[in-house]
Design an enzyme around this catalytic site. Sequence first.
Site, PDB file in Angstrom:
ATOM      1  N   HIS A 103     -26.516  32.342   5.354  1.00 10.46           N
ATOM      2  CA  HIS A 103     -27.448  33.132   4.840  1.00 10.46           C
ATOM      3  C   HIS A 103     -28.242  32.807   3.718  1.00 10.46           C
ATOM      4  O   HIS A 103     -29.021  33.598   3.086  1.00 10.46           O
ATOM      5  CB  HIS A 103     -27.025  34.482   4.897  1.00 10.46           C
ATOM      6  CG  HIS A 103     -26.085  34.991   6.081  1.00 10.46           C
ATOM      7  ND1 HIS A 103     -24.851  34.882   6.101  1.00 10.46           N
ATOM      8  CD2 HIS A 103     -26.550  35.431   7.273  1.00 10.46           C
ATOM      9  CE1 HIS A 103     -24.431  35.306   7.268  1.00 10.46           C
ATOM     10  NE2 HIS A 103     -25.325  35.697   7.853  1.00 10.46           N
ATOM     11  N   ASP A 204      11.411   4.012   1.282  1.00 13.44           N
ATOM     12  CA  ASP A 204      11.862   3.370   2.607  1.00 13.44           C
ATOM     13  C   ASP A 204      11.509   1.869   2.379  1.00 13.44           C
ATOM     14  O   ASP A 204      10.626   1.253   3.368  1.00 13.44           O
ATOM     15  CB  ASP A 204      11.408   4.078   3.891  1.00 13.44           C
ATOM     16  CG  ASP A 204      12.247   3.355   4.859  1.00 13.44           C
ATOM     17  OD1 ASP A 204      12.765   2.281   4.971  1.00 13.44           O
ATOM     18  OD2 ASP A 204      12.375   3.861   6.129  1.00 13.44           O
ATOM     19  N   HIS A 207      12.857  -0.172   6.125  1.00 10.19           N
ATOM     20  CA  HIS A 207      12.186  -0.695   7.344  1.00 10.19           C
ATOM     21  C   HIS A 207      11.424  -1.955   7.235  1.00 10.19           C
ATOM     22  O   HIS A 207      11.047  -2.349   8.157  1.00 10.19           O
ATOM     23  CB  HIS A 207      11.332   0.672   7.598  1.00 10.19           C
ATOM     24  CG  HIS A 207      10.131   0.577   6.973  1.00 10.19           C
ATOM     25  ND1 HIS A 207       9.948   0.994   5.756  1.00 10.19           N
ATOM     26  CD2 HIS A 207       8.589   0.525   7.330  1.00 10.19           C
ATOM     27  CE1 HIS A 207       8.621   0.908   5.396  1.00 10.19           C
ATOM     28  NE2 HIS A 207       7.830   0.437   6.217  1.00 10.19           N
ATOM     29  N   HIS A 212       7.898  -4.464  10.014  1.00 17.23           N
ATOM     30  CA  HIS A 212       6.910  -5.368   9.680  1.00 17.23           C
ATOM     31  C   HIS A 212       7.363  -6.768   9.833  1.00 17.23           C
ATOM     32  O   HIS A 212       6.607  -7.618   9.154  1.00 17.23           O
ATOM     33  CB  HIS A 212       6.446  -4.803   8.225  1.00 17.23           C
ATOM     34  CG  HIS A 212       6.165  -3.599   7.901  1.00 17.23           C
ATOM     35  ND1 HIS A 212       4.946  -2.888   8.540  1.00 17.23           N
ATOM     36  CD2 HIS A 212       6.508  -2.448   7.026  1.00 17.23           C
ATOM     37  CE1 HIS A 212       4.721  -1.865   8.110  1.00 17.23           C
ATOM     38  NE2 HIS A 212       5.716  -1.634   7.249  1.00 17.23           N
ATOM     39  N   ASP A 360       3.604   0.870  11.319  1.00 13.01           N
ATOM     40  CA  ASP A 360       4.205   2.093  10.590  1.00 13.01           C
ATOM     41  C   ASP A 360       3.825   3.272  11.556  1.00 13.01           C
ATOM     42  O   ASP A 360       4.639   4.269  11.635  1.00 13.01           O
ATOM     43  CB  ASP A 360       3.763   2.619   9.169  1.00 13.01           C
ATOM     44  CG  ASP A 360       4.462   1.463   8.179  1.00 13.01           C
ATOM     45  OD1 ASP A 360       5.498   1.192   8.334  1.00 13.01           O
ATOM     46  OD2 ASP A 360       3.582   1.151   7.230  1.00 13.01           O
TER      47      ASP A 360
END
Length: 458
Positions: A103, A204, A207, A212, A360
């Site tokens: 409006h 982490d 991992h 990877h 990931d």
Amino acid sequence: MIDMDKLVDIENSTQSKQVFWDQDIYDLELERIFGRCWLFLAHESQLEKPGDFFTTKMGEDSVIVVRHTDGSLKAFINSCTHRGNSVCTADSGNTKSFVCNYHGWVYSTDGSLVDVPLKEKCYHDEIDMASLSLPSIRVDSYRGFVFGCFDETAPSLVDFLGDWGWYLDTWMVGAGSGVELVGPPMKSILKCNWKVPAENFVGDAYHVGWTHASALEMLGGELGGLAGNRANMPFDELGIQITTRHGHGFGVIDHAAVGIHEKRDGYLKFLQDTLPSVAEKLGQPRAKLYDGHWNCTTFPNCSFLYGTNIFKVWHPRGPHEIEVWSWVIVHKDMDDETKREVVKQAARSFGTAGTLESDDGDNMVNSTRNNQGRHTRANNMDSRMAVGYEGPHPDYPGIVGSSFIGETSYRGFYRFYQEIMSADSWEAIRAKDDQWDDCFPNKDYWAKRLAAKANVGE
Ligand code: FES
Ligand SMILES: [Fe+2]
């Protein structure tokens, strides 16, 4: 009734799998975490001139952050006080005012309502404009990084960051004129709970060699030895992991900042050239971190990889989905060619379609989606790696873990998660400021380790 002591067992370092799935836990997170913590909004390099604005999220709330005409930063909820439409639908830009699409109510860059169409005729000039400003949000800036907070009783931004700010200074102000974020942010949607990437980035490194492996094999370089966990690396001598008050944390791999950059001459030279000034300005302990590769989370949902130089926010969209926003960090004093190369390398690895980002993503989606199974989520997750191999360190604040691979900062993240989810107020959280690290009882760990090392060296 949510029993946080049961969901997050501090003593045994476990978390219920329900925390990645249940709607009622997520609703409490929006109230007690996203409603009470300082959340990253933007970088001041995006908000240099009066009228510069950026729209973002705090939890699931749409928020505008803007440079007001008096030079101050303002933030408010992006919802018209008339019937709730967005007052800004652009991602960013420069404006004199925000005009609602529905409006036509007009708001100034400080959030105040300054014009209402047909005010005299339709409202008989009786509208109380002063009471209809956009709801404002606390806003503050640390080293150019702008944060917002819904909670007036929360500590200041500096106090919320606490010792984490000491570490951030290493790269935020250590070299020359500091850093900036290159945007606009790359954006993608990932079907995972927001805590899965937040905990991954907070600590982490375990991992990295596995998830990877292929990417590291291809990249070689400083991180290549981690590929497939094959190398016989002296993990306790290559870096550390740290958690600080309020759940912030990181891990650092020494001398590996440029590890994912295939083309790295300019960046490497910049780090080498600036290292002596960092040592002079901030001291040797932080200079040692300066050319390391960091994986980090500022609690709750702002993560980054210093070295790789990707900077991310995980915006929650329900318990099972997030929006990932990714910027690239560059040092302001780098030459343009080096900046361009850093942006390219960061986007190739951890941008929306980045090689390591894709590795990931699979894990993050599956770690969430599995918990659809009722019997699956009745079980716990484990974060006991290297319990006890951590403690206060003479050179570094917070609690320091023995290696860059460990779960010290996981434990710190979930220790604070449990605390803030259980606490009725910031007052209750402040009352524990002196005891937050009691769950890391091996206070002599570093004294003994460093003494043993000194003895060997004698
Ligand atoms: S909803 Fe914004 S002007 Fe009506
Ligand atoms: Fe990863």
